[in-house]
Write a protein that holds these residues in place. Structure first.
Motif, PDB file in Angstrom:
ATOM      1  N   LYS A  53      10.324   5.691  -5.665  1.00 19.16           N
ATOM      2  CA  LYS A  53      11.196   6.356  -4.700  1.00 19.16           C
ATOM      3  C   LYS A  53      10.391   7.030  -3.599  1.00 19.16           C
ATOM      4  O   LYS A  53      10.834   7.158  -2.490  1.00 19.16           O
ATOM      5  CB  LYS A  53      12.071   7.404  -5.392  1.00 19.16           C
ATOM      6  N   LYS A  54       9.180   7.467  -3.929  1.00 17.98           N
ATOM      7  CA  LYS A  54       8.349   8.192  -2.988  1.00 17.98           C
ATOM      8  C   LYS A  54       7.408   7.277  -2.208  1.00 17.98           C
ATOM      9  O   LYS A  54       6.639   7.760  -1.406  1.00 17.98           O
ATOM     10  CB  LYS A  54       7.532   9.244  -3.728  1.00 17.98           C
ATOM     11  N   ALA A  55       7.440   5.999  -2.463  1.00 16.30           N
ATOM     12  CA  ALA A  55       6.522   5.081  -1.797  1.00 16.30           C
ATOM     13  C   ALA A  55       6.792   5.051  -0.297  1.00 16.30           C
ATOM     14  O   ALA A  55       7.935   4.913   0.124  1.00 16.30           O
ATOM     15  CB  ALA A  55       6.669   3.674  -2.375  1.00 16.30           C
ATOM     16  N   PRO A  56       5.754   5.203   0.528  1.00 21.69           N
ATOM     17  CA  PRO A  56       5.956   5.177   1.980  1.00 21.69           C
ATOM     18  C   PRO A  56       6.294   3.770   2.458  1.00 21.69           C
ATOM     19  O   PRO A  56       5.960   2.792   1.813  1.00 21.69           O
ATOM     20  CB  PRO A  56       4.598   5.623   2.522  1.00 21.69           C
ATOM     21  N   GLN A  57       6.977   3.720   3.602  1.00 16.44           N
ATOM     22  CA  GLN A  57       7.303   2.421   4.168  1.00 16.44           C
ATOM     23  C   GLN A  57       6.037   1.766   4.684  1.00 16.44           C
ATOM     24  O   GLN A  57       5.100   2.432   5.109  1.00 16.44           O
ATOM     25  CB  GLN A  57       8.302   2.571   5.308  1.00 16.44           C
ATOM     26  N   GLN A  58       6.032   0.443   4.669  1.00 17.56           N
ATOM     27  CA  GLN A  58       4.899  -0.292   5.186  1.00 17.56           C
ATOM     28  C   GLN A  58       4.828  -0.120   6.693  1.00 17.56           C
ATOM     29  O   GLN A  58       5.843  -0.148   7.373  1.00 17.56           O
ATOM     30  CB  GLN A  58       5.038  -1.782   4.837  1.00 17.56           C
ATOM     31  N   LEU A  59       3.627   0.033   7.206  1.00 13.85           N
ATOM     32  CA  LEU A  59       3.429   0.161   8.632  1.00 13.85           C
ATOM     33  C   LEU A  59       3.210  -1.216   9.246  1.00 13.85           C
ATOM     34  O   LEU A  59       2.495  -2.043   8.686  1.00 13.85           O
ATOM     35  CB  LEU A  59       2.227   1.057   8.930  1.00 13.85           C
ATOM     36  N   LYS A  60       3.827  -1.461  10.392  1.00 16.26           N
ATOM     37  CA  LYS A  60       3.629  -2.725  11.094  1.00 16.26           C
ATOM     38  C   LYS A  60       2.316  -2.720  11.857  1.00 16.26           C
ATOM     39  O   LYS A  60       1.710  -3.756  12.044  1.00 16.26           O
ATOM     40  CB  LYS A  60       4.798  -3.005  12.028  1.00 16.26           C
ATOM     41  N   VAL A  61       1.890  -1.543  12.331  1.00 17.02           N
ATOM     42  CA  VAL A  61       0.613  -1.397  13.030  1.00 17.02           C
ATOM     43  C   VAL A  61      -0.246  -0.487  12.171  1.00 17.02           C
ATOM     44  O   VAL A  61       0.063   0.680  11.994  1.00 17.02           O
ATOM     45  CB  VAL A  61       0.809  -0.806  14.440  1.00 17.02           C
ATOM     46  N   ARG A  62      -1.328  -1.026  11.621  1.00 11.67           N
ATOM     47  CA  ARG A  62      -2.101  -0.294  10.623  1.00 11.67           C
ATOM     48  C   ARG A  62      -3.402   0.300  11.128  1.00 11.67           C
ATOM     49  O   ARG A  62      -4.067   1.031  10.399  1.00 11.67           O
ATOM     50  CB  ARG A  62      -2.396  -1.206   9.444  1.00 11.67           C
TER      51      ARG A  62
END
Length: 108
Positions: free
Chosen positions: A42-51
């Motif tokens: 539930k706490k996992a951050p969203q994936q970033l498109k620009v890393r």
């Protein structure tokens, strides 16, 4: 390694030294590890498109002509992002914001 997996690993490793664990003990460990795994997902951050800042610079260069003067990480619309300072071929200095979460690019 997640905490729940570590508990199961420790229980399995220590079992030969302390005798056999009862079925209820193993079920308790499994239930604990499942609830911990559910909480952490539930706490996992969203994936970033620009890393990275390098990736942000590449995206900006595709859309705008000019020389990059400076690039730094910053907050864009409440999300992690990058602020790129450029100078156009005509000598005009301008900034471009890159939202790392959505990948959107906006000239300021």
């Amino acid at each position: 390694m997640k905490f729940g997996s570590m508990l199961v690993l420790i229980s399995c490793t220590l079992m030969p030294f302390y005798g056999k664990a009862s079925g209820t003990q193993l079920a308790g460990v499994s239930a604990a590890s499942m609830s911990i795994a559910a909480q952490s997902s539930k706490k996992a951050p969203q994936q970033l498109k620009v890393r990275s800042v390098e990736q942000a610079i590449q995206l900006v260069k595709r859309q705008y002509q000019g020389k990059v003067l400076k690039a730094q990480s910053s907050r864009v619309n409440g999300h992690p992002g990058y602020r790129i300072k450029l100078i156009s071929n005509e000598g005009v200095v301008f900034y471009v914001s890159v939202d790392a979460q959505t990948g959107s690019i906006r000239r300021n």
